[in-house]
Design an enzyme around this catalytic site. Structure first.
Site, PDB file in Angstrom:
ATOM      1  NE  ARG A   1     -63.976 -95.927 -80.405  1.00 42.85           N
ATOM      2  CZ  ARG A   1     -62.590 -95.403 -80.576  1.00 42.85           C
ATOM      3  NH1 ARG A   1     -62.883 -93.809 -79.155  1.00 42.85           N
ATOM      4  NH2 ARG A   1     -61.664 -94.397 -81.236  1.00 42.85           N
TER       5      ARG A   1
ATOM      6  CB  CYS B   1     -65.614 -99.646 -85.337  1.00 43.35           C
ATOM      7  SG  CYS B   1     -63.788 -99.966 -87.027  1.00 43.35           S
TER       8      CYS B   1
ATOM      9  CD  GLU C   1     -67.370 -97.267 -82.214  1.00 43.78           C
ATOM     10  OE1 GLU C   1     -66.054 -98.169 -82.134  1.00 43.78           O
ATOM     11  OE2 GLU C   1     -67.564 -97.579 -82.837  1.00 43.78           O
TER      12      GLU C   1
HETATM   13  N1  EPU Z   1     -57.182-105.569 -88.910  1.00 44.35           N
HETATM   14  C1  EPU Z   1     -57.547-106.921 -89.526  1.00 44.35           C
HETATM   15  N2  EPU Z   1     -58.444-107.720 -90.630  1.00 44.35           N
HETATM   16  C2  EPU Z   1     -59.630-106.696 -90.542  1.00 44.35           C
HETATM   17  C3  EPU Z   1     -59.593-105.487 -90.390  1.00 44.35           C
HETATM   18  C4  EPU Z   1     -58.987-105.005 -89.576  1.00 44.35           C
HETATM   19  O1  EPU Z   1     -56.280-108.110 -89.450  1.00 44.35           O
HETATM   20  O2  EPU Z   1     -60.910-107.501 -91.284  1.00 44.35           O
HETATM   21  C5  EPU Z   1     -56.034-105.621 -88.478  1.00 44.35           C
HETATM   22  C6  EPU Z   1     -55.187-104.221 -89.762  1.00 44.35           C
HETATM   23  O3  EPU Z   1     -54.825-104.565 -91.132  1.00 44.35           O
HETATM   24  C7  EPU Z   1     -55.139-103.613 -88.412  1.00 44.35           C
HETATM   25  C8  EPU Z   1     -55.795-103.903 -87.154  1.00 44.35           C
HETATM   26  O4  EPU Z   1     -57.024-104.801 -86.961  1.00 44.35           O
HETATM   27  O5  EPU Z   1     -53.314-104.264 -88.091  1.00 44.35           O
HETATM   28  C9  EPU Z   1     -56.560-101.906 -86.679  1.00 44.35           C
HETATM   29  O6  EPU Z   1     -57.226-102.350 -88.222  1.00 44.35           O
HETATM   30  P1  EPU Z   1     -57.070-100.469 -88.532  1.00 44.35           P
HETATM   31  O7  EPU Z   1     -56.139 -99.768 -88.446  1.00 44.35           O
HETATM   32  O8  EPU Z   1     -58.660-100.374 -89.072  1.00 44.35           O
HETATM   33  O9  EPU Z   1     -58.468 -99.888 -87.124  1.00 44.35           O
HETATM   34  P2  EPU Z   1     -59.778-100.494 -86.149  1.00 44.35           P
HETATM   35  O10 EPU Z   1     -58.913-100.994 -84.397  1.00 44.35           O
HETATM   36  O11 EPU Z   1     -60.180-101.466 -86.353  1.00 44.35           O
HETATM   37  C10 EPU Z   1     -60.085 -98.283 -85.685  1.00 44.35           C
HETATM   38  C11 EPU Z   1     -61.794 -97.337 -85.289  1.00 44.35           C
HETATM   39  C12 EPU Z   1     -61.824 -96.806 -86.180  1.00 44.35           C
HETATM   40  C13 EPU Z   1     -60.890 -96.214 -87.300  1.00 44.35           C
HETATM   41  C14 EPU Z   1     -59.554 -96.862 -87.602  1.00 44.35           C
HETATM   42  C15 EPU Z   1     -58.686 -95.723 -87.638  1.00 44.35           C
HETATM   43  C16 EPU Z   1     -62.331 -98.769 -83.044  1.00 44.35           C
HETATM   44  C17 EPU Z   1     -63.210 -99.518 -83.150  1.00 44.35           C
HETATM   45  N3  EPU Z   1     -62.077 -98.395 -84.322  1.00 44.35           N
HETATM   46  O12 EPU Z   1     -60.349 -99.082 -86.067  1.00 44.35           O
HETATM   47  O13 EPU Z   1     -62.750 -95.781 -85.469  1.00 44.35           O
HETATM   48  O14 EPU Z   1     -61.731 -95.480 -87.846  1.00 44.35           O
HETATM   49  O15 EPU Z   1     -59.099 -97.705 -85.933  1.00 44.35           O
HETATM   50  O16 EPU Z   1     -58.180 -95.212 -87.104  1.00 44.35           O
HETATM   51  O17 EPU Z   1     -61.797 -97.918 -82.115  1.00 44.35           O
HETATM   52  C18 EPU Z   1     -65.126 -96.151 -86.616  1.00 44.35           C
HETATM   53  O18 EPU Z   1     -64.425 -95.372 -87.791  1.00 44.35           O
HETATM   54  O19 EPU Z   1     -66.625 -96.000 -86.878  1.00 44.35           O
HETATM   55  C19 EPU Z   1     -64.175 -96.169 -85.374  1.00 44.35           C
HETATM   56  C20 EPU Z   1     -64.898 -97.119 -84.480  1.00 44.35           C
END
Ligand code: EPU
Length: 315
Positions: free
Chosen positions: A181, A238, A309
Site C-alpha cells: 500500500r 479496509c 491504511e
Molecule cells: N476475517 C475474520 N474476521 C473478519 C474479517 C476477516 O476472521 O471480520 C478473516 C477471514 O475469514 C479471512 C481473513 O481474515 O480468513 C482475510 O480476510 P479477507 O479475505 O476479507 O481479506 P483481508 O485481508 O481482510 C484484503 C484487503 C482488501 C481486499 C481483500 C480481498 C487489506 C488491508 N485488505 O482484506 O482490500 O478487498 O483482501 O482481496 O489488504 C479494501 O477492499 O479496501 C482493501 C484494502
C-alpha cells in the site's frame, strides 16, 4: 483563510469549477470531514498546471485527492485547496505494446473501475485483481492499491508526474519502488523544494487473453468480495493495513471482540471487522476515537500495532 485576491484569482480562472468553504464530507466515501478553503475541479491540464504553479508561489497548500475513497478528513477541515482531477484527466487508451503485451495508459482522474472494464472489454489480462476497489487510477497508484489477487505494482509500466514548475516527468517501472500500500521513487528524479509531485497518468502492461475467461473470473472476484465485505453504509474500504505476517487486521479486530462496536456514529462492521462504517451521523472525531480504541485493544491483546491504511488529513 484565502484572502480576497486569492479568491478573485481562483474565481477568474476556474469560474463554476471552484467552490469556497466546501464541506469535505461531500467528497469522501466515509462522508465525514470539515470544509476546505477551496475545492477546485480544473477542466484542463493547462489550468491544473497553472493552479499548481500559482499555489506554490503563494505558499498555499494544495492537496490533490482521487475519489476520496481512502481519505478521512478531520472535522476542522483542510486549510488549503483541494483539487480533483476527474474533469481534466479522464481518459483511457491503448498506447503501445507488442505481440505478447499491450500498454494501456489511464489518466489519474479516471475511475479504477473504468480501467478494469476497459481491460475486460478488450480481452486484456492483468487488471481483474482491482475489481471492486473504489477510487481513481491516481489514488490507486499512490496507494499501490491491491487485493489478495494482486496490486498495482504487478501491472505498472511507468507513471507520469507533474512538477511544480509545470514540467512533466515519466518515471519508468525500474525506478518505482512499490511496497505494501505504498509507492515511492528516487526523490532526485522529481524533487523540487520538497514538493510532492502530482501523478498525471499510469501506463499498464497487460496481456491479451481469452475475454470469456476473464469475464468469468471477474464475476467470481466480485461475488467473493460482496460475500465478505459490507456494502450500503459509507466506509473507506479496509481501514487498517494487514500486519506483515500472521493474522489479518480483520481477524485480529474480530478476535478482540470488537465487531459491531460503535462510538457515536462510527461502527465496526459486523460482517468484516476491518471496515469502519458511518451509520449516518458520524463525525471525524467518532471515526478517530473508534480507530484509537481498535489500536489500543489489539495492542493490549496481541501486542500488534495496527496502522491505518487510509490517509488522515486536515485540522
Ligand atoms: N476475517 C475474520 N474476521 C473478519 C474479517 C476477516 O476472521 O471480520 C478473516 C477471514 O475469514 C479471512 C481473513 O481474515 O480468513 C482475510 O480476510 P479477507 O479475505 O476479507 O481479506 P483481508 O485481508 O481482510 C484484503 C484487503 C482488501 C481486499 C481483500 C480481498 C487489506 C488491508 N485488505 O482484506 O482490500 O478487498 O483482501 O482481496 O489488504 C479494501 O477492499 O479496501 C482493501 C484494502
Amino acid at each position: 483563510m484565502l484572502n480576497h485576491d486569492s479568491k478573485k484569482w481562483l474565481t477568474k480562472i476556474f469560474g463554476k469549477n471552484v467552490k469556497f468553504n466546501e464541506p469535505m464530507f461531500r467528497h469522501t466515501s466515509l462522508r465525514v470531514g470539515g470544509s476546505a478553503w477551496a475545492f477546485v475541479t480544473p477542466e484542463s491540464f493547462e489550468k491544473l498546471s497553472e493552479l499548481i504553479r500559482w499555489s506554490k508561489k503563494k505558499g498555499i497548500y494544495c492537496m490533490v485527492i482521487g475519489g476520496g475513497t481512502n481519505l478521512l478528513v478531520k472535522d476542522g477541515g483542510i486549510n488549503g485547496i483541494v483539487v480533483v482531477l476527474k474533469k481534466c484527466l479522464d481518459c483511457i487508451a491503448r498506447t503501445g505494446g507488442g505481440k505478447d503485451s499491450v500498454i494501456v495508459t489511464a489518466m489519474a482522474g479516471t475511475k479504477l473501475h473504468a480501467l478494469c472494464s476497459f481491460a475486460l472489454n478488450n480481452g486484456l489480462k492483468g487488471m481483474n485483481f482491482a475489481l471492486g476497489i473504489p477510487g481513481t487510477v491516481g489514488g490507486a497508484i499512490i496507494m499501490n492499491a491491491g487485493t489478495a489477487y494482486g496490486s498495482m505494482a504487478g501491472v505498472i509500466d511507468s507513471i507520469k508526474v507533474l512538477l511544480p514548475t509545470g514540467k512533466t516527468r515519466v518515471i519508468l517501472k525500474q525506478n518505482l519502488y512499490f511496497d505494501y500500500r505504498k509507492l515511492s521513487w528516487d526523490r532526485k528524479i522529481t524533487d523540487i523544494d520538497n514538493w510532492q509531485p502530482i501523478i498525471l497518468s499510469g501506463s499498464f502492461s497487460l496481456r491479451p487473453s481469452d475475454p470469456q475467461r476473464l469475464k468469468k473470473q471477474a464475476v467470481e472476484i466480485l461475488k467473493a468480495r460482496k460475500k465478505r465485505q459490507p456494502s450500503g453504509l459509507p466506509s473507506a474500504g479496509c481501514f487498517f493495513k494487514n500486519p506483515v505476517s500472521g493474522k489479518t487486521a480483520g481477524e485480529l479486530i474480530d478476535l478482540a471482540g470488537l465487531k459491531g462496536k460503535s462510538i457515536g456514529g462510527a461502527k465496526i462492521s459486523s460482517k468484516h471487522a476491518n471496515f469502519i462504517l458511518n451509520k449516518g451521523n458520524a463525525s471525524a472525531a467518532d471515526m478517530l476515537a473508534l480507530m484509537k480504541l481498535v489500536q489500543e485493544e489489539v495492542l493490549k491483546i496481541f501486542n500488534i500495532e495496527l496502522e491505518s491504511e487510509i490517509t488522515i488529513a486536515g485540522e
